[in-house]
Design an enzyme around this catalytic site. Sequence first.
Site, PDB file in Angstrom:
ATOM      1  CG  ASP A  11     -10.702  -2.252  -0.231  1.00 15.28           C
ATOM      2  OD1 ASP A  11     -10.662  -2.233   1.020  1.00 15.28           O
ATOM      3  OD2 ASP A  11      -9.690  -2.443  -0.918  1.00 15.28           O
ATOM      4  CB  SER A  12      -8.915   1.694   1.154  1.00 15.66           C
ATOM      5  OG  SER A  12      -8.172   0.500   1.066  1.00 15.66           O
ATOM      6  CB  CYS A  74     -12.435  -2.106   3.547  1.00 14.95           C
ATOM      7  SG  CYS A  74     -11.080  -1.176   4.265  1.00 14.95           S
ATOM      8  CD  GLU A 159      -4.514   0.186  -3.405  1.00 11.82           C
ATOM      9  OE1 GLU A 159      -4.721   1.124  -4.192  1.00 11.82           O
ATOM     10  OE2 GLU A 159      -5.335  -0.752  -3.255  1.00 11.82           O
ATOM     11  CB  CYS A 193      -5.879  -6.754   5.347  1.00 16.18           C
ATOM     12  SG  CYS A 193      -5.696  -5.467   4.088  1.00 16.18           S
ATOM     13  CG  HIS A 195      -5.369  -4.327  -0.132  1.00 13.17           C
ATOM     14  ND1 HIS A 195      -6.460  -3.703   0.395  1.00 13.17           N
ATOM     15  CD2 HIS A 195      -4.927  -3.528  -1.139  1.00 13.17           C
ATOM     16  CE1 HIS A 195      -6.664  -2.557  -0.254  1.00 13.17           C
ATOM     17  NE2 HIS A 195      -5.742  -2.431  -1.196  1.00 13.17           N
TER      18      HIS A 195
HETATM   19  N1  DGL Z   1      -8.315  -3.785   2.249  1.00 14.91           N
HETATM   20  C1  DGL Z   1      -8.487  -3.048   3.433  1.00 14.91           C
HETATM   21  C2  DGL Z   1      -8.628  -3.896   4.648  1.00 14.91           C
HETATM   22  O1  DGL Z   1      -9.224  -4.964   4.534  1.00 14.91           O
HETATM   23  C3  DGL Z   1      -7.801  -1.729   3.571  1.00 14.91           C
HETATM   24  C4  DGL Z   1      -6.345  -1.681   3.581  1.00 14.91           C
HETATM   25  C5  DGL Z   1      -5.854  -0.265   3.634  1.00 14.91           C
HETATM   26  O2  DGL Z   1      -6.372   0.600   2.919  1.00 14.91           O
HETATM   27  O3  DGL Z   1      -4.909  -0.012   4.408  1.00 14.91           O
HETATM   28  O4  DGL Z   1      -8.231  -3.554   5.727  1.00 14.91           O
END
Ligand code: DGL
Length: 274
Positions: A11-12, A74, A159, A193, A195
């Site tokens: 993931d990011s 992600c 984050e 997402c 996150h």
């Molecule tokens: N968690 C990621 C997603 O599902 C990335 C969010 C990001 O880095 O902007 O999109």
Amino acid sequence: MQSSHPIGIFDSGFGGLTVFKAIKERLPQYDYLYLGDNARAPYGDRSLDIVYEYTLQAVEWMFKKGCPLIILACNTASAEALRKIQMNDLPRMGAEKRVLGVIRPTAEIIGQYTKNKAVGVLGTHGTIESYVYPVEISEFYPDVQVYQHACPMWVPMIENNEHHSAAAAHFVKQDLDKLLQQSEQIDTILLGCTHYPLLLDTIKANLPAGVQVITQGEIVADSLADYLQRHTEIEEQLSRGKTVSFYTTDSTVQFDKHGTAFFGEEVHAQHIRL
Ligand code: DGL
């Protein structure tokens, strides 16, 4: 030759931990390697080319670490880089290796949750503007209407560990209202997402009665378990030592602190440069 052949989870940043947690619970027997590109997160507002470039670097690095199978946990990377990596890069990186995403398994099942045939999708700009959810959901559920809304403030707050703040509650309410204003029929909201489940309590507190919220962790874990049953040639490559290693491109101190809170288990990351 590498002795460990873990499942790679990418993931990011921290968001993929929400998916990893569910995968590890569902499939505890394997070795795992988690990589968060925290130094370059969020990906959600970056250009398509950059998301592809960063994701490819991560995939190449994880293959070198011995992962036969990588899950892009992600949505942004799954929407903007997965197809290109599968088509252009995988053939030269090793035909026996696999990279999978989180969007297809979600699209396959989301129609089963909505009675009104109206689903709202929340995600990053990258995911929402790619239109991948409306397109993929319509393949499985042509009669389901998909409404979308991007929430660019949510990932930076997570984050930076600000997701329990008053500011977070403000943005969550504002973005949910914008999504729900699009149709009174929406009875199911997909957190598109990885996150966003970290904001789940705040999201639920702001939802009107009759609207349910769906997260991806268990959906992706079930889909992976099914995939491994069907693809024994991949499953046989995986090592079964129950080890977990974490890597981050940013501070390990921050990763360990927030990662432990997000993952619910002690996390000790190593730093790498991509
Ligand atoms: N968690 C990621 C997603 O599902 C990335 C969010 C990001 O880095 O902007 O999109």
